[in-house]
Design a protein around this motif. Structure first.
Motif, short mmCIF file in Angstrom:
data_model
loop_
_atom_site.label_atom_id
_atom_site.label_comp_id
_atom_site.label_asym_id
_atom_site.label_seq_id
_atom_site.Cartn_x
_atom_site.Cartn_y
_atom_site.Cartn_z
N GLY A 156 0.79 -1.22 0.00
CA GLY A 156 0.00 0.00 0.00
C GLY A 156 0.83 1.27 0.00
O GLY A 156 0.30 2.36 -0.22
N LEU A 157 2.13 1.15 0.24
CA LEU A 157 2.96 2.36 0.27
C LEU A 157 3.42 2.77 -1.13
O LEU A 157 3.40 3.96 -1.47
N ASP A 158 3.79 1.80 -1.93
CA ASP A 158 4.39 2.14 -3.23
C ASP A 158 3.43 2.94 -4.12
O ASP A 158 3.86 3.83 -4.86
N ARG A 159 2.13 2.62 -4.01
CA ARG A 159 1.17 3.37 -4.83
C ARG A 159 1.09 4.85 -4.42
O ARG A 159 0.56 5.69 -5.15
N LEU A 160 1.60 5.18 -3.23
CA LEU A 160 1.57 6.58 -2.77
C LEU A 160 2.77 7.37 -3.26
O LEU A 160 2.81 8.60 -3.14
N ILE A 161 3.79 6.66 -3.80
CA ILE A 161 5.05 7.34 -4.11
C ILE A 161 5.53 7.01 -5.53
O ILE A 161 6.73 6.77 -5.75
N GLU A 162 4.59 6.98 -6.45
CA GLU A 162 4.89 6.74 -7.86
C GLU A 162 5.57 5.41 -8.11
O GLU A 162 6.39 5.29 -9.01
N GLY A 163 5.27 4.43 -7.24
CA GLY A 163 5.77 3.08 -7.49
C GLY A 163 6.92 2.64 -6.62
O GLY A 163 7.24 1.46 -6.55
N GLY A 164 7.54 3.58 -5.91
CA GLY A 164 8.64 3.15 -5.04
C GLY A 164 9.60 4.29 -4.74
O GLY A 164 9.40 5.43 -5.17
N LEU A 165 10.63 4.00 -3.99
CA LEU A 165 11.67 4.98 -3.66
C LEU A 165 12.51 5.27 -4.89
O LEU A 165 12.63 4.42 -5.78
N SER A 215 16.37 7.41 2.35
CA SER A 215 15.10 7.86 2.93
C SER A 215 15.12 7.68 4.44
O SER A 215 15.62 6.68 4.94
N LEU A 216 14.56 8.66 5.13
CA LEU A 216 14.48 8.58 6.58
C LEU A 216 13.08 8.13 6.98
O LEU A 216 12.08 8.70 6.55
N VAL A 217 13.01 7.11 7.84
CA VAL A 217 11.75 6.67 8.43
C VAL A 217 11.81 7.05 9.89
O VAL A 217 12.64 6.54 10.64
N SER A 218 10.93 7.98 10.27
CA SER A 218 10.98 8.54 11.62
C SER A 218 9.72 8.19 12.40
O SER A 218 8.61 8.25 11.88
N GLY A 219 9.89 7.81 13.66
CA GLY A 219 8.73 7.50 14.49
C GLY A 219 9.13 7.27 15.92
O GLY A 219 10.31 7.07 16.23
N GLY A 220 8.18 7.32 16.83
CA GLY A 220 8.43 7.09 18.25
C GLY A 220 8.73 5.63 18.55
O GLY A 220 8.71 4.77 17.66
N THR A 221 9.02 5.36 19.80
CA THR A 221 9.27 4.00 20.24
C THR A 221 8.06 3.12 19.94
O THR A 221 6.94 3.50 20.23
#
Lengths: 227, 227, 227, 227, 227, 227
Positions: B13-22, B28-34
């Motif tokens: 479900g992520l790739d369709r949000l970003i034109e098919g991929g990175l 790329s930075l993936v940021s999030g809490g514990t």
């Protein structure tokens, strides 16, 4: 009273908010969070000048010339073509080396503007430039000098600044600039839109409202609605 | 204008949000809490490449290779199998020794990518890496160098960063990256959901909304709803 | 894929939220404000092991063994009995002397776990331990080493951390742990309840909601409702 | 399981919330903002013991003995009478001299408790004591030692701490104490009341709610309502 | 029990809130933001004493005697008349010179109170005094000594303190004082009023509510309503 | 009682709020965020004096004389005409050189006011002046001296200060001034207006409300409504 000369930004919908464009020879700060479109703003500003036959300079502390040219290409802006023809000068400065090279940036700006008859400059971003200086005081001094050099050069300049929690990172960036344009980005829970506001612009009766904008195939387009 | 090559994340479900991929070769930075799923994101990204025959590298400052392999196994991902076959290289770096070894990490990355023909890298997490450096300035410099090495290697990289109060810990991590993906976790009193947002991605017209996601037996699945 | 061994916490209602118990050999952080029940959590965890014939170790930087034994006695837990029989080892470390003794704590843990065949450890609290170290950097290093020692020992460990304003005091405690369980306490004006949330637990599909709990004559009892 | 001995506070309505009184020999922190009644709490606690024939010690870093005795007199408590008879020892310590005298305070406490058979102690306030120490680290150490001395003396102690923005000033005061009682004061815009909450009390099943209290001619009276 | 002597403030409507007046010989802090009326409070307090034949002392770190006398004149208070007759002593201390002169301020207070039989003192403001000291620790010590001198002098004193964000600037000013009176000023969006609250006053059963006040031709008048 | 002489600001609608004008010889601080109109306030204040035949001085740390003259020209104010005739003195001080030149600014002010019979002074802005001083302590001292010089000169002065988050940057600027006028600017989500508030003005019964204002072709016009 001298007539104020204006320089079109090329940002669709923005010039009508600022009496037709930026004040010629001024330095304007474009401030926004990560991903709000500051680099695209720079590209669009330079591209507009290039298309009108002007010569331009892009100094970046963040990305390689190639990356930015590729980014711009996704909007159909062929900056690479202008680089080849010598009308666009791209200068990537490694922020880790900026400190030792800063004198030469000032020199580089002076020399390049004169030799290449540059009329538009973009510097992206002063925040990254500042992050690698030893302290805030040094940043203030170096930024102050750089902006003086830019203004004396006669070219019209866009500088970008990273916004944290709605303010510029060092909270002095806006002091040195003749204008401050804020870009607002995505926020969870407060609606999901992009918008722009001209906070200050010297010698200009500018619109004071917050205007939504979109990334279109022609770049940033500021809409007529008010938020 | 050069066609931009895309690298599928394998996050459903992520790739369709970003034109098919990175963007291929980007960091790329993936940021999030514990507890928001950053390590699982890394595993899923590498696992997708491994299943397609790619070679991968996982550098971790947090857990032993065994612990991560066991974690991944709870999703049915048999990373251990790839480690044995030599297609997946796991490198645990004790953060207390990272400082003295950093030069060698850069060297290690260069050498490993070249020798093993690595095309995907995950580094988990740059925050832990930074916690054991003497100061923010040193962190900025070392992180800057590491990311340059990663981008020059040609491989596509995911770096994770710990978010505190909604921002990255050192507030510079997002500067060095080509993309920023935020993972949002559990919060008392504001509803109990996990969600994801692509905040910036260079050379990409990405979706800008916040999307809920779930941990399923296939790993992270981003849903089509908008929050 | 290796089957994950679980260790029951003995906290009534908690084990069903975490696939039956803590991961064997892991180190879990229990974080909460003053008076949220962290020490009781430790006692209940060890008492459950002791009743099943396991040997346990309690290292405290806050209270004398006698005070904790007396506290536990108010729930009918006769820890003193196990101390006498040698199955429970109590070690009070004066935080003012912890710095000079830290090497020996690591040694003490290794030696005690081996000689006494310890399978459960509680350390209460790492925040107090940290308060008497010279700086955050030293705390990070010492805590890192201590947790490595604990995990290598093979025993399952609970560490407690003091929460200030909803975060751990040093904001690194949760990095070193395999799991993070938050205890929420009393707050004026927001309703008056105690609750618990499993924020992260490696190798575990844990419940993500906030659950109320109560102090009963059997200790902490997590209820099935969701807040 | 040893029966826990209780010491009545003499604060009307408080003892019923804490199983009849403070744990004998424990050290309790009473925390509150300016003007919430901490000094009066101390006086009322000692006065209750004096009336029952106990000997008491009041160490103050804030006011002269005379000022406190006069304050108490406004509630009809004739502390001066007990000072004359030698049953109440008043010790004003100039905070500017506390640093050099601290060793002697420890000695003074030990000696006085033994010679005078003191069973109740009040120390008002540890915040003022801390303000004149060189740094937080020194405060933590000195406070730690002082409380150890107090607890070893066998007497039951009340220490007061100044609350700023709802927390203790140094944010470590509550670590050293067996109990924490918060006094809440006047606040604009949130209703105008005084209230009290027992946040933690070791070895005690205490009420957890917030209770309003009033200053009456008999001192502090905690009411049965819940806020 | 000694009868407590009261000193009328002369602030209309205030004395009825504090059992008739300030405790004789005490030092009270009047705290408020810029423009809340602290200097006027001082003038009104001294003027009331002067009209009753008392001798007074005004030490200011902010304005020249002339400016304050002129300010007071706008309420019809002819302080200049009292200065001429020697009943009012005005001492402007340049805050840049306060450090070197502080010993002499203590001496000056002692000597002046004794020679001139001063019974009322105003010091405006301790915040300005503190701003020109090297650090917070030095401020605490010097303020502590000054207030001891004031209280030993036998005169009744008002000290003013600048409030920032609702607290005193150094957050210790209120420790040294026997009383704390807060003045609240204008605030956007929360209604536009001035108000006053007696937060603490030793040896006094004071009103605890917030009362509106106005500047009238007779100075500050506290109204009977409650906010 | 001496009659207080007033100096009209020339800001339309402001003088009626402050008994007809600023106190003659006083120093007033005009504080506001970026783009709230502080420089225009200065120009309008001086222009009003110039039109009435007074001589004026403008010291700026931010912009060149030409830029400010051009800004003013956009309101039809021909400051350049007065510069030529010698009635308006413009002094741009490079903030990087201000430190070494400060003594001479004091001297410059004294000398210029005397020689040119200056009756109005504007200094824009003390914040920029402060940014290039080594520390807050130095700023306080230098600002203190500068304001003393200004007040002793007999001229009426406007100083501007940059507001951050609703306060002055150094939080001492308002101490040195006789008056504080806040300018409020644009804010997202709280309505989009400009407004002004007189927070304090010595020797003046000023309006205390917040008044909207607009930039018109005649400069700032304060409206009669109350916000």
């Amino acid at each position: 009273m001298k007539k104020i000369e204006r320089v079109e930004t090329g940002i669709l919908g923005l010039d009508r908010l600022i009496e037709g464009g930026l004040v010629k020879g001024s330095a304007s700060l474009v401030s926004g969070g990560t991903g709000t479109g500051k680099t695209i703003f720079c590209c669009q500003f330079l591209k507009h000048g290039l298309d009108n036959g002007e010569n331009c300079l892009f100094i970046t502390f963040e990305e390689s010339a190639n990356d930015i040219i590729n980014d711009a290409a996704s909007f159909g802006w062929e900056l690479g073509k202008y680089v080849k023809s010598g009308k666009l000068v791209f200068e990537y400065v490694d922020p880790l080396e900026a400190k030792t090279r800063l004198g030469s940036i000032d020199e580089f700006v002076k020399k390049t503007v004169k030799e290449k008859k540059i009329s538009r400059i973009a510097i992206d971003s002063v925040s990254v430039f500042g992050l690698y200086l030893a302290d805030h005081y040094e940043f203030r001094k170096d930024l102050h000098k750089l902006v003086e050099t830019l203004k004396e050069s006669g070219a019209t300049t866009i500088l970008t600044a990273e916004a944290l929690d709605g303010s510029t990172r060092f909270r002095v960036e806006e002091f040195v600039a003749d204008a401050l344009i804020n870009l607002y980005g995505l926020k969870i829970g407060e609606g999901n839109f992009r918008s722009l506001q001209v906070v200050k612009m010297r010698r200009t009766r500018h619109a004071e409202d917050v205007f939504p904008f979109e990334f279109t195939s022609k770049g940033i387009v500021v809409k007529k609605d008010i938020i």
